[in-house]
Design an enzyme around this catalytic site. Sequence first.
Site, mmCIF file in Angstrom:
data_model
loop_
_atom_site.group_PDB
_atom_site.id
_atom_site.type_symbol
_atom_site.label_atom_id
_atom_site.label_comp_id
_atom_site.label_asym_id
_atom_site.label_seq_id
_atom_site.Cartn_x
_atom_site.Cartn_y
_atom_site.Cartn_z
ATOM 1 N N ASP A 67 32.387 18.078 35.454
ATOM 2 C CA ASP A 67 32.664 19.455 35.036
ATOM 3 C C ASP A 67 32.458 19.621 33.534
ATOM 4 O O ASP A 67 32.239 18.640 32.813
ATOM 5 C CB ASP A 67 34.093 19.873 35.447
ATOM 6 C CG ASP A 67 35.138 18.805 35.142
ATOM 7 O OD1 ASP A 67 34.851 17.896 34.331
ATOM 8 O OD2 ASP A 67 36.238 18.872 35.691
ATOM 9 N N HIS A 138 44.266 19.966 41.296
ATOM 10 C CA HIS A 138 42.813 20.187 41.215
ATOM 11 C C HIS A 138 42.058 18.865 41.098
ATOM 12 O O HIS A 138 42.590 17.864 40.622
ATOM 13 C CB HIS A 138 42.432 21.179 40.105
ATOM 14 C CG HIS A 138 42.496 20.682 38.696
ATOM 15 N ND1 HIS A 138 42.808 21.510 37.636
ATOM 16 C CD2 HIS A 138 42.271 19.473 38.153
ATOM 17 C CE1 HIS A 138 42.751 20.819 36.518
ATOM 18 N NE2 HIS A 138 42.433 19.583 36.799
ATOM 19 N N GLU A 143 40.121 24.592 41.135
ATOM 20 C CA GLU A 143 41.515 25.015 41.104
ATOM 21 C C GLU A 143 41.996 25.365 42.516
ATOM 22 O O GLU A 143 41.183 25.567 43.425
ATOM 23 C CB GLU A 143 41.647 26.239 40.181
ATOM 24 C CG GLU A 143 41.185 25.985 38.746
ATOM 25 C CD GLU A 143 42.149 25.118 37.926
ATOM 26 O OE1 GLU A 143 42.913 24.316 38.505
ATOM 27 O OE2 GLU A 143 42.131 25.241 36.685
HETATM 28 C C1 GLP Z 1 41.034 17.892 33.751
HETATM 29 C C2 GLP Z 1 39.606 17.589 34.257
HETATM 30 C C3 GLP Z 1 39.682 16.792 35.527
HETATM 31 C C4 GLP Z 1 40.795 15.787 35.389
HETATM 32 C C5 GLP Z 1 42.105 16.516 35.452
HETATM 33 C C6 GLP Z 1 43.295 15.679 35.041
HETATM 34 O O1 GLP Z 1 41.182 19.150 33.248
HETATM 35 N N1 GLP Z 1 38.763 18.692 34.425
HETATM 36 O O2 GLP Z 1 38.427 16.201 35.809
HETATM 37 O O3 GLP Z 1 40.756 14.843 36.398
HETATM 38 O O4 GLP Z 1 42.028 17.740 34.731
HETATM 39 O O5 GLP Z 1 43.306 15.501 33.663
HETATM 40 P P1 GLP Z 1 44.068 14.319 32.953
HETATM 41 O O6 GLP Z 1 43.483 13.058 33.496
HETATM 42 O O7 GLP Z 1 43.806 14.473 31.488
HETATM 43 O O8 GLP Z 1 45.496 14.457 33.306
#
Ligand code: GLP
Length: 243
Positions: A67, A138, A143
């Site tokens: 993404d 997500h 979402e």
């Molecule tokens: C982010 C990314 C995701 C990620 C998730 C968890 O915003 N877009 O790919 O897996 O949300 O984030 P984090 O690992 O920093 O908790």
Amino acid sequence: MEIIVEDSAEAAGETGSRAVIDALASRPDPVLGLATGSSPEHLYASLARASAEARFDPRRVTAFALDEYLGLDPAHPQSYRSVVDREVTRPLGLDPARVHVLDGGARNADAECRAYERAIQAAGGVDIQILGIGANGHIGFNEPGSSFQSRTRRQRLDERTRRDNARFFGGRIEDVPQECLTQGIGTIREARQIVLVASGAGKAEAVSAMIQGPVGEHCPATALRSHPSVLVLLDREAASQVR
Ligand code: GLP
């Protein structure tokens, strides 16, 4: 789903990197799916060590990030293009020409998403996809409410996600983009293997919903329950609500 609870996030990252190395070792043209965020950082650190010790050959690996923020200059330090370059491509020694990130500056977002889908297909599909999970369940930036059949597309970010990610923007939620481009759930589910890493108490509820809650669009990660090969790596805190 195979679920492994490790003593620490570091140990989970180590196990995850072994899964990646094993999945790619036998492939003539290995394709790795990349996640950003803090969840996979130990996995990448462990892969970087393996690369330095010649236990992992990064040179032939093609990679696709999940993404990207829409409307953020790709040169911005928090664009996923920059994050992937800094935290994955360089430390692992991947060939930058083989590392693909959606273009968040694209004038025609729909065309960019379609081209990305075609590029994944042309590379032979993803052999192993690394995933984190958002506190709202997500995956990628899909979402709650995203269709399990969704493909790579433009999405509006949840308020919760923007709040969670404000830490990467000096704590200023107003600086977090409102929209993104993300691989769809249908796209992610086509990866031959998936390794999802989660750590910390903040993920406990989402992890519990993914593993033992009702399957549905309210929790995108439940789409993984019907995938034939998913490895879930948790530390004790993230696993604390799993029965
Ligand atoms: C982010 C990314 C995701 C990620 C998730 C968890 O915003 N877009 O790919 O897996 O949300 O984030 P984090 O690992 O920093 O908790």
